[in-house]
Write a protein that holds these residues in place. Structure first.
Motif, mmCIF file in Angstrom:
data_model
loop_
_atom_site.group_PDB
_atom_site.id
_atom_site.type_symbol
_atom_site.label_atom_id
_atom_site.label_comp_id
_atom_site.label_asym_id
_atom_site.label_seq_id
_atom_site.Cartn_x
_atom_site.Cartn_y
_atom_site.Cartn_z
ATOM 1 N N ALA A 162 1.016 -1.052 0.056
ATOM 2 C CA ALA A 162 -0.149 0.001 -0.665
ATOM 3 C C ALA A 162 1.037 1.446 -0.095
ATOM 4 N N ASP A 163 0.220 2.141 -0.408
ATOM 5 C CA ASP A 163 0.901 3.473 -0.261
ATOM 6 C C ASP A 163 -0.065 4.632 -0.890
ATOM 7 N N GLY A 175 -4.708 5.522 1.561
ATOM 8 C CA GLY A 175 -3.869 3.789 1.964
ATOM 9 C C GLY A 175 -4.348 3.325 0.202
ATOM 10 N N THR A 176 -4.125 2.758 -0.667
ATOM 11 C CA THR A 176 -4.684 2.184 -1.552
ATOM 12 C C THR A 176 -3.201 1.452 -2.005
ATOM 13 N N ALA A 177 -4.274 0.033 -2.384
ATOM 14 C CA ALA A 177 -3.290 -0.581 -2.816
ATOM 15 C C ALA A 177 -2.449 -0.519 -4.379
ATOM 16 N N ILE A 178 -1.061 -0.571 -4.566
ATOM 17 C CA ILE A 178 0.026 -0.597 -5.601
ATOM 18 C C ILE A 178 0.108 -2.028 -6.100
ATOM 19 N N GLY A 179 0.009 -2.728 -5.189
ATOM 20 C CA GLY A 179 0.580 -4.570 -5.432
ATOM 21 C C GLY A 179 -0.065 -5.248 -4.758
ATOM 22 N N ALA A 213 -6.583 -1.565 1.966
ATOM 23 C CA ALA A 213 -4.906 -0.893 1.999
ATOM 24 C C ALA A 213 -5.849 0.664 2.659
ATOM 25 N N ALA A 214 -7.161 0.977 2.853
ATOM 26 C CA ALA A 214 -7.412 2.298 2.850
ATOM 27 C C ALA A 214 -7.794 2.165 5.047
ATOM 28 N N MET A 215 -8.370 0.999 4.714
ATOM 29 C CA MET A 215 -8.715 0.333 6.091
ATOM 30 C C MET A 215 -7.043 0.331 7.178
ATOM 31 N N ALA A 216 -5.875 -0.693 6.196
ATOM 32 C CA ALA A 216 -5.231 -0.878 7.548
ATOM 33 C C ALA A 216 -4.279 0.214 7.184
ATOM 34 N N ALA A 217 -3.881 1.345 6.425
ATOM 35 C CA ALA A 217 -2.387 2.337 6.158
ATOM 36 C C ALA A 217 -3.479 3.326 7.676
ATOM 37 N N LEU A 218 -5.034 3.779 8.122
ATOM 38 C CA LEU A 218 -5.329 4.135 9.172
ATOM 39 C C LEU A 218 -4.326 3.937 10.823
#
Length: 260
Positions: A162-163, A175-179, A213-218
Motif C-alpha cells: 500500500a501507498d 491508502g491504496t493498493a499498488i501491489g 489498504a485504506a483500512m490498514a493505512a489508518l
C-alpha cells in the motif's frame, strides 16, 4: 439477511528499520511470534510501499539524476529542482498535470499519482536529497512476499502493498493498493446481487484491495509511528488460492478514463 464480516486491523510494532536485502517476511513472522501470535489461514498482510522499496534497493540520491531539457522545463514551470523532475520523468509514462504543489504523473505501472510516487518522508538522508522510488514491479513484490510468508507460516494469506495517494476531486490521501497477491482486487456485483428491494445491481464494483489498504493505512499511520505493517482479519472470503492478476487489474482502461 446475510451477516457482514467483522473486520479487525492490527498494526505490528517492534519491527526493525528495514534496509536493502533484508527479509520482510522473516521479520514479520518473528515479530508476530514475539507477540504470541502467528498467521492464520485467510489473514491479509498489508505492507507499506516504503519498506518494500527499501529492501529492494530503490533508494536514490537526486544528484545521480542528469536533468534533461524536459526536466529543466518542468523545473521552470514548478519551481522545483531539475533532478527531482528528471526522477519523475524516468518513473513515468506520461505527465498529466504540473503545478508548484505537485506533478501528477502516470507511473510506468499505470497508477496515476503525485510525483510518480517518489518521496523523501521517512527516508534516512531525505533532507540531503535521498528519495525512494516505487518497486520496479509492485505486484511481483507482493507475490514474492506472499510466497515467502506462506512457506514460513504454512497457511494461505493475501498480501497488499500500500501507498498513500490522492484522489480526483477530494482533499486528503488514502491508502491504496499498488501491489496485490492472493486477494480479490475487485468484486463485481453487477447482475449478481440485489438491493434491499430486490433490484439487481447494475453498476456496483467494489474495490476490495483498495478498501483493505485504506483500512490498514489508518492503523499503520503516516508519520513517526514506525508501524509499516498491519494484519487484517475477517476478509477470508476474498483471499484466494492463486496469486491472481494483481493490483494492476484494478486500473481503469485508458479508453474509459473520463478525466484525461
Amino acid at each position: 439477511m446475510k451477516r457482514n464480516p467483522e473486520l479487525t486491523v492490527r498494526p505490528l510494532a517492534g519491527l526493525p528499520m528495514f534496509a536493502t536485502g533484508m527479509s520482510i517476511a522473516q521479520a514479520i513472522c518473528v515479530g508476530l511470534e514475539a507477540e504470541g501470535d502467528r498467521f492464520r489461514d485467510g489473514d491479509i498482510l498489508v505492507v507499506a510501499q516504503k519498506i518494500v522499496s527499501k529492501v529492494e534497493g530503490r533508494a536514490r540520491d537526486l544528484h545521480t539524476f542528469t536533468a534533461s531539457e524536459e526536466a529543466h522545463e518542468l523545473s521552470r514551470a514548478t519551481g522545483r529542482e531539475p533532478e527531482m523532475m528528471q526522477a519523475i520523468l524516468e518513473e513515468s509514462s506520461q505527465i498529466l498535470r504540473r503545478t508548484p504543489a505537485a506533478v501528477i504523473a502516470a507511473h510506468r505501472t499505470g497508477h496515476v499519482l503525485a510525483n510518480a510516487g517518489i518521496d523523501a518522508s521517512n527516508v534516512e538522508g531525505g533532507d540531503a536529497g535521498r528519495v525512494l522510488l516505487w518497486p520496479l514491479d509492485p505486484d511481483a513484490s507482493a507475490r514474492a512476499l506472499r510466497h515467502e510468508v506462506q512457506v514460513l507460516s504454512e497457511v494461505r494469506i493475501g498480501v497488499v502493498i500500500a501507498d498513500s495517494m490522492g484522489r480526483a476531486w477530494r482533499i486528503g490521501t488514502l491508502g491504496t493498493a499498488i501491489g496485490c497477491a492472493g486477494l480479490a482486487v475487485l468484486e463485481d456485483r453487477r447482475g449478481r446481487a440485489q438491493d434491499l428491494y430486490g433490484r439487481t445491481l447494475q453498476a456496483t464494483v467494489i474495490g476490495i484491495a483498495d478498501s483493505v489498504a485504506a483500512m490498514a493505512a489508518l492503523a499503520m499511520g503516516e508519520g513517526a509511528e514506525g508501524t509499516p505493517v498491519a494484519l487484517v482479519r475477517g476478509c477470508e472470503r476474498w483471499v484466494t488460492e492463486e496469486d491472481g492478476p494483481g493490483a494492476a487489474s484494478g486500473l481503469r482502461p485508458i479508453e474509459q478514463d473520463m478525466f484525461r
